[in-house]
Write a protein that holds these residues in place. Structure first.
Motif, PDB file in Angstrom:
ATOM      1  N   ARG A 141       0.695  -1.202  -0.003  1.00  0.00           N
ATOM      2  CA  ARG A 141      -0.094  -0.102  -0.090  1.00  0.00           C
ATOM      3  C   ARG A 141       0.848   1.161   0.264  1.00  0.00           C
ATOM      4  O   ARG A 141       0.138   2.234   0.153  1.00  0.00           O
ATOM      5  CB  ARG A 141      -0.900  -0.140   1.302  1.00  0.00           C
ATOM      6  N   GLY A 142       2.143   0.925  -0.182  1.00  0.00           N
ATOM      7  CA  GLY A 142       3.063   2.394  -0.209  1.00  0.00           C
ATOM      8  C   GLY A 142       2.949   2.744   1.269  1.00  0.00           C
ATOM      9  O   GLY A 142       3.336   4.029   1.206  1.00  0.00           O
ATOM     10  N   ILE A 143       2.858   2.146   2.389  1.00  0.00           N
ATOM     11  CA  ILE A 143       2.989   2.673   3.531  1.00  0.00           C
ATOM     12  C   ILE A 143       4.398   2.175   4.262  1.00  0.00           C
ATOM     13  O   ILE A 143       4.859   1.140   3.904  1.00  0.00           O
ATOM     14  CB  ILE A 143       1.956   1.712   4.438  1.00  0.00           C
ATOM     15  N   ILE A 144       5.214   3.239   4.939  1.00  0.00           N
ATOM     16  CA  ILE A 144       6.421   2.760   5.407  1.00  0.00           C
ATOM     17  C   ILE A 144       6.418   3.008   6.926  1.00  0.00           C
ATOM     18  O   ILE A 144       5.743   3.700   7.482  1.00  0.00           O
ATOM     19  CB  ILE A 144       7.497   4.079   4.953  1.00  0.00           C
ATOM     20  N   ILE A 145       6.968   1.690   7.271  1.00  0.00           N
ATOM     21  CA  ILE A 145       6.830   1.596   8.836  1.00  0.00           C
ATOM     22  C   ILE A 145       8.422   2.355   9.472  1.00  0.00           C
ATOM     23  O   ILE A 145       9.315   1.722   9.097  1.00  0.00           O
ATOM     24  CB  ILE A 145       7.175   0.032   9.328  1.00  0.00           C
ATOM     25  N   LEU A 146       7.970   3.275  10.134  1.00  0.00           N
ATOM     26  CA  LEU A 146       9.182   3.973  10.551  1.00  0.00           C
ATOM     27  C   LEU A 146       9.944   3.264  11.786  1.00  0.00           C
ATOM     28  O   LEU A 146      11.076   3.400  12.064  1.00  0.00           O
ATOM     29  CB  LEU A 146       8.687   5.495  10.959  1.00  0.00           C
ATOM     30  N   GLN A 147       8.972   3.020  12.769  1.00  0.00           N
ATOM     31  CA  GLN A 147       9.030   1.987  13.849  1.00  0.00           C
ATOM     32  C   GLN A 147       8.139   1.132  14.428  1.00  0.00           C
ATOM     33  O   GLN A 147       6.991   1.449  14.068  1.00  0.00           O
ATOM     34  CB  GLN A 147       9.422   3.194  15.055  1.00  0.00           C
ATOM     35  N   GLY A 148       8.488   0.175  14.857  1.00  0.00           N
ATOM     36  CA  GLY A 148       7.564  -0.653  15.516  1.00  0.00           C
ATOM     37  C   GLY A 148       7.811  -1.693  16.513  1.00  0.00           C
ATOM     38  O   GLY A 148       9.185  -2.036  16.755  1.00  0.00           O
ATOM     39  N   SER A 149       7.071  -2.312  17.374  1.00  0.00           N
ATOM     40  CA  SER A 149       7.570  -3.553  18.411  1.00  0.00           C
ATOM     41  C   SER A 149       6.220  -4.453  18.286  1.00  0.00           C
ATOM     42  O   SER A 149       4.950  -3.911  18.105  1.00  0.00           O
ATOM     43  CB  SER A 149       7.927  -2.889  19.576  1.00  0.00           C
ATOM     44  N   VAL A 150       6.594  -5.618  18.535  1.00  0.00           N
ATOM     45  CA  VAL A 150       5.650  -6.648  18.748  1.00  0.00           C
ATOM     46  C   VAL A 150       5.523  -7.381  20.140  1.00  0.00           C
ATOM     47  O   VAL A 150       6.701  -7.690  20.572  1.00  0.00           O
ATOM     48  CB  VAL A 150       5.987  -7.894  17.817  1.00  0.00           C
ATOM     49  N   GLY A 151       4.382  -7.266  20.795  1.00  0.00           N
ATOM     50  CA  GLY A 151       4.395  -7.846  21.887  1.00  0.00           C
ATOM     51  C   GLY A 151       3.233  -9.228  21.816  1.00  0.00           C
ATOM     52  O   GLY A 151       2.822  -9.527  20.964  1.00  0.00           O
ATOM     53  N   LYS A 152       3.090  -9.700  23.094  1.00  0.00           N
ATOM     54  CA  LYS A 152       2.225 -10.917  23.021  1.00  0.00           C
ATOM     55  C   LYS A 152       0.912 -10.632  22.631  1.00  0.00           C
ATOM     56  O   LYS A 152       0.119 -11.419  21.923  1.00  0.00           O
ATOM     57  CB  LYS A 152       2.178 -11.295  24.440  1.00  0.00           C
ATOM     58  N   ASP A 153       0.313  -9.651  22.970  1.00  0.00           N
ATOM     59  CA  ASP A 153      -1.156  -9.239  22.796  1.00  0.00           C
ATOM     60  C   ASP A 153      -1.472  -7.832  21.925  1.00  0.00           C
ATOM     61  O   ASP A 153      -2.429  -7.749  21.801  1.00  0.00           O
ATOM     62  CB  ASP A 153      -2.019  -9.241  24.147  1.00  0.00           C
TER      63      ASP A 153
END
Length: 109
Positions: free
Chosen positions: A14-26
């Motif tokens: 979709r042309g979306i840039i992930i600048l930062q992220g984190s994944v947790g359990k929920d």
């Protein structure tokens, strides 16, 4: 984590840039840069729907567990940079899950 890869692929499509992220359990935190023509609600609807469908197809046990229910919660929180600074959002995401850090979106610059 497969969900992370599916979200990355969906954003790229979709042309979306992930600048930062984190994944947790929920839950997942994302700082995104997206075209102004995309409404935040439509972005989340697309990412959650696509990833849910693909995860349930790939992992049949999820289909049994969540049959007739949603894999992701219905709600989400969204704020635009301007209300708060990008630096504040980046710090918030960076400090999530410090005790039980599962994974972080690795963004190659």
């Amino acid at each position: 984590i497969r969900a992370r890869e599916l979200i990355r692929q969906g954003c790229e499509a979709r042309g979306i840039i992930i600048l930062q992220g984190s994944v947790g359990k929920d839950h997942i935190h994302l700082l995104l840069s997206c075209p102004p023509s995309l409404a935040p609600s439509k972005i989340l609807q697309y990412l959650k729907g696509r990833s849910s469908r693909l995860l349930q197809d790939e992992f049949p046990e999820l289909k049994k567990r969540y049959w007739g229910q949603h894999l992701w919660a219905r709600g989400y929180f969204c704020a635009t940079v301007g209300t708060v600074t990008e630096e504040i959002i980046r710090n918030y995401i960076a400090n999530q899950f410090n005790e039980e850090r599962n994974d972080i979106f690795k963004i190659e610059e």
